[in-house]
Motif scaffolding. Structure first.
Motif, PDB file in Angstrom:
ATOM      1  N   PHE A  33       0.832  -1.208   0.000  1.00  0.00           N
ATOM      2  CA  PHE A  33       0.000   0.000   0.000  1.00  0.00           C
ATOM      3  C   PHE A  33       0.869   1.262   0.000  1.00  0.00           C
ATOM      4  CE2 PHE A  33      -2.572   3.123   2.583  1.00  0.00           C
ATOM      5  CZ  PHE A  33      -3.495   3.413   1.576  1.00  0.00           C
ATOM      6  N   ILE A  34       1.930   1.261   0.809  1.00  0.00           N
ATOM      7  CA  ILE A  34       2.834   2.423   0.860  1.00  0.00           C
ATOM      8  C   ILE A  34       3.504   2.626  -0.500  1.00  0.00           C
ATOM      9  CG2 ILE A  34       4.877   3.418   1.948  1.00  0.00           C
ATOM     10  CD1 ILE A  34       2.335   3.258   3.746  1.00  0.00           C
ATOM     11  N   ALA A  35       3.881   1.534  -1.150  1.00  0.00           N
ATOM     12  CA  ALA A  35       4.461   1.632  -2.500  1.00  0.00           C
ATOM     13  C   ALA A  35       3.442   2.209  -3.482  1.00  0.00           C
ATOM     14  CB  ALA A  35       4.926   0.252  -2.973  1.00  0.00           C
ATOM     15  N   TYR A  36       2.194   1.821  -3.324  1.00  0.00           N
ATOM     16  CA  TYR A  36       1.101   2.347  -4.166  1.00  0.00           C
ATOM     17  C   TYR A  36       0.929   3.857  -3.949  1.00  0.00           C
ATOM     18  CZ  TYR A  36      -3.857   3.327  -5.218  1.00  0.00           C
ATOM     19  OH  TYR A  36      -5.035   3.885  -5.662  1.00  0.00           O
TER      20      TYR A  36
ATOM     21  N   MET B 218      -8.918   6.197  11.595  1.00  0.00           N
ATOM     22  CA  MET B 218      -9.949   5.462  10.876  1.00  0.00           C
ATOM     23  C   MET B 218      -9.960   5.820   9.390  1.00  0.00           C
ATOM     24  SD  MET B 218     -10.951   3.545  13.208  1.00  0.00           S
ATOM     25  CE  MET B 218     -12.283   2.717  12.328  1.00  0.00           C
ATOM     26  N   SER B 219      -9.596   7.055   9.080  1.00  0.00           N
ATOM     27  CA  SER B 219      -9.502   7.465   7.677  1.00  0.00           C
ATOM     28  C   SER B 219      -8.385   6.696   6.972  1.00  0.00           C
ATOM     29  CB  SER B 219      -9.240   8.976   7.594  1.00  0.00           C
ATOM     30  OG  SER B 219      -9.038   9.377   6.258  1.00  0.00           O
ATOM     31  N   CYS B 220      -7.253   6.535   7.665  1.00  0.00           N
ATOM     32  CA  CYS B 220      -6.151   5.741   7.118  1.00  0.00           C
ATOM     33  C   CYS B 220      -6.597   4.304   6.857  1.00  0.00           C
ATOM     34  CB  CYS B 220      -4.961   5.740   8.078  1.00  0.00           C
ATOM     35  SG  CYS B 220      -4.083   7.315   8.182  1.00  0.00           S
ATOM     36  N   LEU B 221      -7.331   3.745   7.816  1.00  0.00           N
ATOM     37  CA  LEU B 221      -7.807   2.367   7.666  1.00  0.00           C
ATOM     38  C   LEU B 221      -8.769   2.251   6.486  1.00  0.00           C
ATOM     39  CD1 LEU B 221      -7.922  -0.538   8.674  1.00  0.00           C
ATOM     40  CD2 LEU B 221      -9.737   0.144  10.266  1.00  0.00           C
ATOM     41  N   ARG B 222      -9.688   3.219   6.352  1.00  0.00           N
ATOM     42  CA  ARG B 222     -10.638   3.181   5.235  1.00  0.00           C
ATOM     43  C   ARG B 222      -9.920   3.213   3.885  1.00  0.00           C
ATOM     44  NH1 ARG B 222     -14.165   5.903   8.712  1.00  0.00           N
ATOM     45  NH2 ARG B 222     -13.190   7.923   8.301  1.00  0.00           N
ATOM     46  N   SER B 223      -8.927   4.103   3.766  1.00  0.00           N
ATOM     47  CA  SER B 223      -8.187   4.206   2.507  1.00  0.00           C
ATOM     48  C   SER B 223      -7.435   2.911   2.202  1.00  0.00           C
ATOM     49  CB  SER B 223      -7.188   5.371   2.575  1.00  0.00           C
ATOM     50  OG  SER B 223      -7.858   6.594   2.732  1.00  0.00           O
ATOM     51  N   PHE B 224      -6.849   2.327   3.242  1.00  0.00           N
ATOM     52  CA  PHE B 224      -6.106   1.085   3.058  1.00  0.00           C
ATOM     53  C   PHE B 224      -7.037  -0.056   2.641  1.00  0.00           C
ATOM     54  CE2 PHE B 224      -4.580  -2.874   5.192  1.00  0.00           C
ATOM     55  CZ  PHE B 224      -3.496  -3.127   4.349  1.00  0.00           C
ATOM     56  N   LEU B 225      -8.196  -0.143   3.283  1.00  0.00           N
ATOM     57  CA  LEU B 225      -9.132  -1.221   2.946  1.00  0.00           C
ATOM     58  C   LEU B 225      -9.737  -1.017   1.548  1.00  0.00           C
ATOM     59  CD1 LEU B 225     -10.894  -1.786   6.401  1.00  0.00           C
ATOM     60  CD2 LEU B 225      -8.952  -3.019   5.398  1.00  0.00           C
ATOM     61  N   ASP B 226      -9.879   0.243   1.133  1.00  0.00           N
ATOM     62  CA  ASP B 226     -10.292   0.507  -0.258  1.00  0.00           C
ATOM     63  C   ASP B 226      -9.270  -0.086  -1.232  1.00  0.00           C
ATOM     64  OD1 ASP B 226     -12.717   1.813   0.030  1.00  0.00           O
ATOM     65  OD2 ASP B 226     -11.827   3.818   0.099  1.00  0.00           O
ATOM     66  N   TYR B 227      -7.988   0.035  -0.855  1.00  0.00           N
ATOM     67  CA  TYR B 227      -6.914  -0.528  -1.676  1.00  0.00           C
ATOM     68  C   TYR B 227      -7.022  -2.048  -1.743  1.00  0.00           C
ATOM     69  CZ  TYR B 227      -2.157  -2.103  -2.781  1.00  0.00           C
ATOM     70  OH  TYR B 227      -1.068  -2.748  -3.336  1.00  0.00           O
ATOM     71  N   LEU B 228      -7.323  -2.684  -0.606  1.00  0.00           N
ATOM     72  CA  LEU B 228      -7.476  -4.150  -0.600  1.00  0.00           C
ATOM     73  C   LEU B 228      -8.674  -4.590  -1.438  1.00  0.00           C
ATOM     74  CD1 LEU B 228      -6.637  -5.209   3.082  1.00  0.00           C
ATOM     75  CD2 LEU B 228      -5.137  -5.112   1.072  1.00  0.00           C
ATOM     76  N   VAL B 229      -9.725  -3.778  -1.449  1.00  0.00           N
ATOM     77  CA  VAL B 229     -10.878  -4.072  -2.319  1.00  0.00           C
ATOM     78  C   VAL B 229     -10.448  -3.963  -3.775  1.00  0.00           C
ATOM     79  CG1 VAL B 229     -13.154  -3.263  -3.075  1.00  0.00           C
ATOM     80  CG2 VAL B 229     -12.613  -3.333  -0.627  1.00  0.00           C
TER      81      VAL B 229
ATOM     82  N   ARG C 122       0.002   7.305  -6.438  1.00  0.00           N
ATOM     83  CA  ARG C 122      -0.723   8.461  -5.911  1.00  0.00           C
ATOM     84  C   ARG C 122       0.167   9.689  -5.732  1.00  0.00           C
ATOM     85  NH1 ARG C 122      -5.269   7.208  -2.924  1.00  0.00           N
ATOM     86  NH2 ARG C 122      -5.527   9.469  -2.795  1.00  0.00           N
ATOM     87  N   GLY C 123       1.485   9.487  -5.762  1.00  0.00           N
ATOM     88  CA  GLY C 123       2.416  10.606  -5.642  1.00  0.00           C
ATOM     89  C   GLY C 123       2.328  11.334  -4.318  1.00  0.00           C
ATOM     90  N   MET C 124       1.989  10.621  -3.240  1.00  0.00           N
ATOM     91  CA  MET C 124       1.841  11.264  -1.939  1.00  0.00           C
ATOM     92  C   MET C 124       3.201  11.539  -1.299  1.00  0.00           C
ATOM     93  SD  MET C 124      -1.544   9.657  -0.153  1.00  0.00           S
ATOM     94  CE  MET C 124      -3.166  10.028  -0.823  1.00  0.00           C
ATOM     95  N   SER C 125       3.233  12.558  -0.452  1.00  0.00           N
ATOM     96  CA  SER C 125       4.490  12.986   0.170  1.00  0.00           C
ATOM     97  C   SER C 125       5.024  11.919   1.117  1.00  0.00           C
ATOM     98  CB  SER C 125       4.287  14.289   0.935  1.00  0.00           C
ATOM     99  OG  SER C 125       3.479  14.066   2.079  1.00  0.00           O
ATOM    100  N   GLU C 126       6.313  12.024   1.414  1.00  0.00           N
ATOM    101  CA  GLU C 126       6.947  11.084   2.349  1.00  0.00           C
ATOM    102  C   GLU C 126       6.307  11.198   3.726  1.00  0.00           C
ATOM    103  OE1 GLU C 126      11.396  10.043   4.122  1.00  0.00           O
ATOM    104  OE2 GLU C 126      11.167  11.440   2.437  1.00  0.00           O
ATOM    105  N   HIS C 127       5.941  12.417   4.118  1.00  0.00           N
ATOM    106  CA  HIS C 127       5.287  12.628   5.418  1.00  0.00           C
ATOM    107  C   HIS C 127       3.967  11.859   5.485  1.00  0.00           C
ATOM    108  CE1 HIS C 127       3.862  14.712   9.018  1.00  0.00           C
ATOM    109  NE2 HIS C 127       2.732  14.939   8.374  1.00  0.00           N
ATOM    110  N   THR C 128       3.168  11.939   4.420  1.00  0.00           N
ATOM    111  CA  THR C 128       1.886  11.230   4.382  1.00  0.00           C
ATOM    112  C   THR C 128       2.102   9.719   4.412  1.00  0.00           C
ATOM    113  OG1 THR C 128       0.887  13.030   3.118  1.00  0.00           O
ATOM    114  CG2 THR C 128      -0.254  10.911   3.067  1.00  0.00           C
ATOM    115  N   GLN C 129       3.079   9.245   3.649  1.00  0.00           N
ATOM    116  CA  GLN C 129       3.377   7.808   3.633  1.00  0.00           C
ATOM    117  C   GLN C 129       3.751   7.314   5.029  1.00  0.00           C
ATOM    118  OE1 GLN C 129       6.187   6.728   0.425  1.00  0.00           O
ATOM    119  NE2 GLN C 129       5.612   8.646  -0.559  1.00  0.00           N
ATOM    120  N   LYS C 130       4.581   8.088   5.733  1.00  0.00           N
ATOM    121  CA  LYS C 130       5.000   7.685   7.086  1.00  0.00           C
ATOM    122  C   LYS C 130       3.816   7.648   8.042  1.00  0.00           C
ATOM    123  CE  LYS C 130       9.845   9.155   6.950  1.00  0.00           C
ATOM    124  NZ  LYS C 130      10.840  10.133   7.439  1.00  0.00           N
TER     125      LYS C 130
END
Length: 306
Positions: free
Chosen positions: A16-19, A82-93, A24-32
């Motif tokens: 997911f972090i690689a994605y 919970m927002s992080c979890l939702r985004s991650f589970l969207d990725y798993l879907v 998604r081009g997200m910043s390193e801060h957001t990835q961490k």
């Protein structure tokens, strides 16, 4: 050292972090931040006896939220988790690992966003009344003039390179959230001081450096350095409120909106994807919005009766 998590969980966090980085081009801060939150959740699920992300269902998601609340997380922090979890589970879907996202529809209490008090025009003038030969003072005024003159984020200002300044066209190329580029117009005092800084900048250079704003060591200036210098200038200039980069951005948005009433233009200049974000950011009242709508929307004007 943080407790290691099962490879069954880790492999999907890594994917997911690689994605986020590659697609998604997200910043390193957001990835961490995602990495941190998902690691905490994975440890919680392991303690619950949940064997993998694929075993996660609505009741277990509720347990994650409840555990965060019991541990004393503030509403905004819990909402972020919970927002992080939702985004991650969207990725798993998306990857076919889950049929549906079990975190959808599970809300958490949230504090109202507290907005910084913007500077009024007189306070801004008082802050920016810096006219010195010191290269660092010229740099600092250039930074503050640019932030107040364009509304760019601190992270965007830090990333600016000399080549991004198109002085002859009165434009700056800014890389915003999600690695999205936008063109920001700048003129007047902001342009004058940036050009003055470009003439002064070589006196601080010690090696080849592409950054627009550099420290006295000759390297790209840091977030902390900008924050510290702004705070110090606020005190030195006798401004009553604490000066931060975000306050200058907020003041820019407020002053532009008050004078123009053009919410869409402010949205574009701030780099907001959603107009609703701009509404909150600029603490508009409904009446102001309604008046702008009545004036501007072609279907809002009453037709003359026949």
């Amino acid at each position: 050292m943080s407790q290691p998590i099962s490879s069954v969980y880790q492999v999907w966090i890594d994917a997911f972090i690689a994605y986020l980085h590659n697609e998604r081009g997200m910043s390193e801060h957001t990835q961490k931040n995602y990495q941190k939150q998902l690691t905490i959740i994975a440890l919680q699920l392991t303690s619950f006896g949940v064997e993998s992300w694929q075993k996660l269902d609505v009741p277990w998601v509720r347990q994650v939220a409840a555990k965060g609340a019991r541990e004393g997380l503030k509403p905004n922090s819990l909402a972020t988790r919970m927002s992080c979890l939702r985004s991650f589970l969207d990725y798993l879907v998306l990857k076919g690992e889950l049929v549906a996202n079990p975190a959808k529809g599970i809300s958490t209490p949230r504090n109202h966003k507290r907005l910084p008090k913007n500077l009024d025009v007189d306070e801004t003038g008082q802050l920016l009344d810096i006219d010195m030969d010191d290269p660092l003072a010229i740099r600092d005024r250039s930074i503050m003039e640019l932030m107040y003159g364009t509304g760019m984020r601190l992270s965007e200002l830090i990333q600016l390179n000399v080549k991004n300044v198109l002085g002859d066209r009165g434009e700056i190329r800014v890389i915003g959230k999600g690695n999205k580029e936008r063109i920001v117009p700048f003129s007047g005092e902001a342009k004058r001081w940036v050009l003055l800084w470009l003439n002064t900048r070589p006196s601080l250079l010690k090696m080849e450096e592409e950054a627009l704003f550099i420290s006295k060591r000759g390297t790209r200036i840091s977030h902390r350095n900008v924050q510290k210098r702004m705070s110090e200038w606020g005190i030195k200039q006798g401004v009553s409120s604490h000066i931060t980069p975000h306050k200058l951005r907020h003041s820019f948005a407020t002053h532009i909106l008050e004078s123009s009433g053009n919410l869409r233009a402010v949205q574009e200049m701030l780099g907001h994807e959603s107009l609703s974000t701009t509404q909150v950011y600029t603490h508009l009242d409904f009446q102001h919005l309604a008046q702008a709508y009545d004036k501007a929307h072609p279907r809002a004007k009453k037709k003359p009766e026949s």
